[in-house]
Structures are given as structure tokens and as C-alpha cells.
Design a protein around this motif. Structure first.
Motif, mmCIF file in Angstrom:
data_model
loop_
_atom_site.group_PDB
_atom_site.id
_atom_site.type_symbol
_atom_site.label_atom_id
_atom_site.label_comp_id
_atom_site.label_asym_id
_atom_site.label_seq_id
_atom_site.Cartn_x
_atom_site.Cartn_y
_atom_site.Cartn_z
ATOM 1 N N ASP A 277 0.817 -1.191 0.000
ATOM 2 C CA ASP A 277 0.000 0.000 0.000
ATOM 3 C C ASP A 277 0.862 1.257 0.000
ATOM 4 N N ARG A 278 2.148 1.121 -0.293
ATOM 5 C CA ARG A 278 3.030 2.281 -0.338
ATOM 6 C C ARG A 278 2.921 2.966 -1.700
ATOM 7 N N SER A 279 3.628 4.066 -1.852
ATOM 8 C CA SER A 279 3.593 4.831 -3.089
ATOM 9 C C SER A 279 3.961 3.953 -4.286
ATOM 10 N N PRO A 280 3.316 4.182 -5.428
ATOM 11 C CA PRO A 280 3.667 3.411 -6.623
ATOM 12 C C PRO A 280 5.082 3.700 -7.109
ATOM 13 N N HIS A 281 5.711 4.752 -6.569
ATOM 14 C CA HIS A 281 7.091 5.085 -6.945
ATOM 15 C C HIS A 281 8.128 4.491 -5.987
ATOM 16 N N THR A 282 7.678 3.872 -4.901
ATOM 17 C CA THR A 282 8.601 3.393 -3.871
ATOM 18 C C THR A 282 9.013 1.951 -4.117
ATOM 19 N N LEU A 283 10.317 1.731 -4.130
ATOM 20 C CA LEU A 283 10.879 0.388 -4.221
ATOM 21 C C LEU A 283 11.544 0.081 -2.885
ATOM 22 N N ARG A 284 11.014 -0.906 -2.166
ATOM 23 C CA ARG A 284 11.599 -1.286 -0.871
ATOM 24 C C ARG A 284 12.553 -2.466 -1.064
ATOM 25 N N VAL A 285 13.785 -2.284 -0.622
ATOM 26 C CA VAL A 285 14.811 -3.308 -0.740
ATOM 27 C C VAL A 285 15.230 -3.755 0.659
ATOM 28 N N VAL A 286 15.235 -5.050 0.879
ATOM 29 C CA VAL A 286 15.659 -5.639 2.148
ATOM 30 C C VAL A 286 16.806 -6.602 1.872
ATOM 31 N N SER A 287 17.883 -6.474 2.629
ATOM 32 C CA SER A 287 18.991 -7.427 2.559
ATOM 33 C C SER A 287 18.979 -8.258 3.830
ATOM 34 N N TYR A 288 19.110 -9.599 3.654
ATOM 35 C CA TYR A 288 18.925 -10.471 4.815
ATOM 36 C C TYR A 288 19.717 -11.764 4.620
ATOM 37 N N ASN A 289 20.583 -12.077 5.574
ATOM 38 C CA ASN A 289 21.273 -13.364 5.622
ATOM 39 C C ASN A 289 20.382 -14.323 6.403
ATOM 40 N N VAL A 290 19.871 -15.354 5.731
ATOM 41 C CA VAL A 290 18.847 -16.217 6.335
ATOM 42 C C VAL A 290 19.410 -17.517 6.911
ATOM 43 N N ARG A 291 20.705 -17.704 6.869
ATOM 44 C CA ARG A 291 21.384 -18.865 7.462
ATOM 45 C C ARG A 291 20.756 -20.195 7.040
ATOM 46 N N ALA A 292 20.467 -20.288 5.729
ATOM 47 C CA ALA A 292 20.006 -21.541 5.127
ATOM 48 C C ALA A 292 18.720 -22.089 5.750
ATOM 49 N N PHE A 293 17.892 -21.196 6.318
ATOM 50 C CA PHE A 293 16.625 -21.609 6.939
ATOM 51 C C PHE A 293 16.854 -22.608 8.074
ATOM 52 N N LYS A 294 17.978 -22.489 8.762
ATOM 53 C CA LYS A 294 18.296 -23.441 9.828
ATOM 54 C C LYS A 294 17.663 -23.064 11.168
ATOM 55 N N ASP A 295 17.091 -21.882 11.238
ATOM 56 C CA ASP A 295 16.561 -21.399 12.515
ATOM 57 C C ASP A 295 15.030 -21.425 12.483
ATOM 58 N N ASP A 296 14.396 -20.465 13.095
ATOM 59 C CA ASP A 296 12.942 -20.446 13.215
ATOM 60 C C ASP A 296 12.342 -19.835 11.945
ATOM 61 N N THR A 297 11.905 -20.679 11.019
ATOM 62 C CA THR A 297 11.394 -20.163 9.751
ATOM 63 C C THR A 297 10.050 -19.450 9.915
ATOM 64 N N ASP A 298 9.300 -19.792 10.955
ATOM 65 C CA ASP A 298 8.061 -19.051 11.218
ATOM 66 C C ASP A 298 8.382 -17.608 11.591
ATOM 67 N N ALA A 299 9.386 -17.430 12.453
ATOM 68 C CA ALA A 299 9.807 -16.080 12.825
ATOM 69 C C ALA A 299 10.353 -15.336 11.613
#
Length: 235
Positions: free
Chosen positions: A4-26
Motif C-alpha cells: 500500500d506504499r507509493s507506486p514510486h517506492t521500491l523497498r529493498v531488504v537485505s537479509y542473511n537467512v542462514r540456510a533456513f536453519k533457525d525459526d522459519t516461522d519467525a
């Protein structure tokens, strides 16, 4: 995943997910709260047939994984359904024989009715003498003279060292000055996002549960909003 953000906004997230070895629900809840348009992923699963897990995770968070040949490297990126993905590929970075493969994922993406930008997710070597040549390869691949770019990932070094300097000479650092590792009690800043100076940006204020952040993986995510109004077709 709704937007629901502006049509001009691009949100970028960088994330090291550790191969899904932890709490994938979290992990899923955190990403759902952040609502990225582009998720720069480091340490995705890289065992044989792991593409099914990545594609399944992308579906779970309402995003798309474009797939492609990765070899044994664990770096990739996911995109929101509203983005147009013009091209996407994984490229290897040079490492010593026998070391864990390193690489980056690079894509050309566009918001609807906007000109495209390059985005890249990267994960640099643990060996200090390898990181600067690796960063040079990434910068050359971005073709900054032809298109604005956004890159981010796990640099495996703190500010002031070679990769930060090299990226800073070609792009602007846009991520917040905050520790990112380890997630339970962060004391190092080894993750970052850089972008072309032509892309205005802001850091969104998003409330995230510290306990879930610690449970999801061993890094904290980085989130940056880019204003691509200047790239709107007809602007």
C-alpha cells in the motif's frame, strides 16, 4: 504480500537467512512485516535440489524466485509480484580452491510504468585478500554508466575496509549505521546496502520483535526505501 506504499517506492531488504536453519516461522513473519519489493538473500540453502526450498519459501512470503543456475553458491534474490523482472542470473566470484563458493545474484527490475534498475545480492569471502577483487567484479557487472543500481548483502567486513571503500567510491552507502551481527546481541556492522546517487532513499521505521529477530537467523535485516519517481516513464 500486499503493498500500500507509493507506486514510486521500491523497498529493498537485505537479509542473511542462514540456510533456513533457525525459526522459519519467525523469519517469515519478519519478512511479511517488512514487505520488501526486492529481498536480497544471503546463505540460501545450496544443497542439491535446494531450489525447491527457495521457491517454496518465496511462495510462502508472497514473492517470486526466478530460479536459474546457481552452482553451489548460496546468494540469490526474490522479487515482489508487482515488479517486472527483465533478466536475472547468478554469477560466481573467485575463491580459493576448496573454499565455500561465493557469488552474487543480479537482476534488472522495474516498477510498473517505470524505467528499470539493476539490483544485486552479494556475499563476500571470509578471506580479506579476496574481497576487494570480488567487489571490483560486482561493480563492473553493474554497468553503472547505463542504469542506476542497488546492491546489498553480507560483506564479511566492517566499515572502513576495502569493500566498503570501493563500493563507496562508485555508489552511495544508504543503509542505517547500525550493528547487524549477531542478531541476539549485535556488535558488528557487516551488512550494508549501496545505491546510485540518482536514487533518493529513506529508512522506514518498522517495529520488529527483538526475540523473533534473534530466533529467525543470526543476522539482522536491512531495509531501505527508494523513491523512483524520477524513473517514471514520461517523468
Amino acid at each position: 504480500m500486499t503493498h500500500d506504499r507509493s507506486p514510486h517506492t521500491l523497498r529493498v531488504v537485505s537479509y542473511n537467512v542462514r540456510a533456513f536453519k533457525d525459526d522459519t516461522d519467525a523469519l517469515t513473519e519478519i519478512i511479511a512485516t517488512l514487505r520488501p519489493d526486492v529481498l536480497l538473500v544471503q546463505e540460501a540453502p545450496r544443497h542439491p535440489f535446494s531450489g525447491h526450498r527457495i521457491a517454496g519459501f518465496a511462495d510462502r512470503i508472497g514473492m517470486t524466485w526466478s530460479g536459474g543456475k546457481r552452482g553451489w553458491m548460496s546468494t540469490t534474490l526474490l522479487t515482489a509480484l508487482r515488479l517486472d523482472v527483465h533478466d536475472f542470473e547468478h554469477r560466481n566470484l573467485k575463491v580459493r580452491k576448496g573454499d565455500e563458493p561465493r557469488g552474487y545474484a543480479i537482476a534488472t527490475v522495474a516498477l510498473p510504468a517505470h524505467k528499470p534498475v539493476h539490483v544485486a545480492s552479494l556475499h563476500m569471502s571470509l578471506r580479506g585478500d579476496e574481497r576487494k577483487p570480488q567487489a571490483t567484479d560486482v561493480v563492473q557487472a553493474l554497468a553503472l554508466d547505463r542504469m542506476p543500481a542497488i546492491i546489498g548483502g553480507d560483506l564479511n567486513e566492517t566499515p572502513g575496509h576495502d569493500v566498503w571503500k570501493l563500493f563507496g567510491e562508485n555508489l552511495h552507502e544508504v543503509s542505517p549505521d547500525q550493528f547487524t551481527f549477531p542478531s541476539k546481541a549485535p556488535v558488528k556492522r557487516i551488512d550494508a546496502i549501496f545505491a546510485s546517487a540518482a536514487l533518493p532513499f529513506s529508512i522506514p521505521v518498522i517495529e520488529l520483535d527483538p526475540e523473533k529477530l534473534a530466533a529467525a537467523t543470526d543476522h539482522l535485516p536491512i531495509t531501505v526505501d527508494f523513491d523512483l519517481a524520477g524513473l517514471a516513464k514520461g517523468a
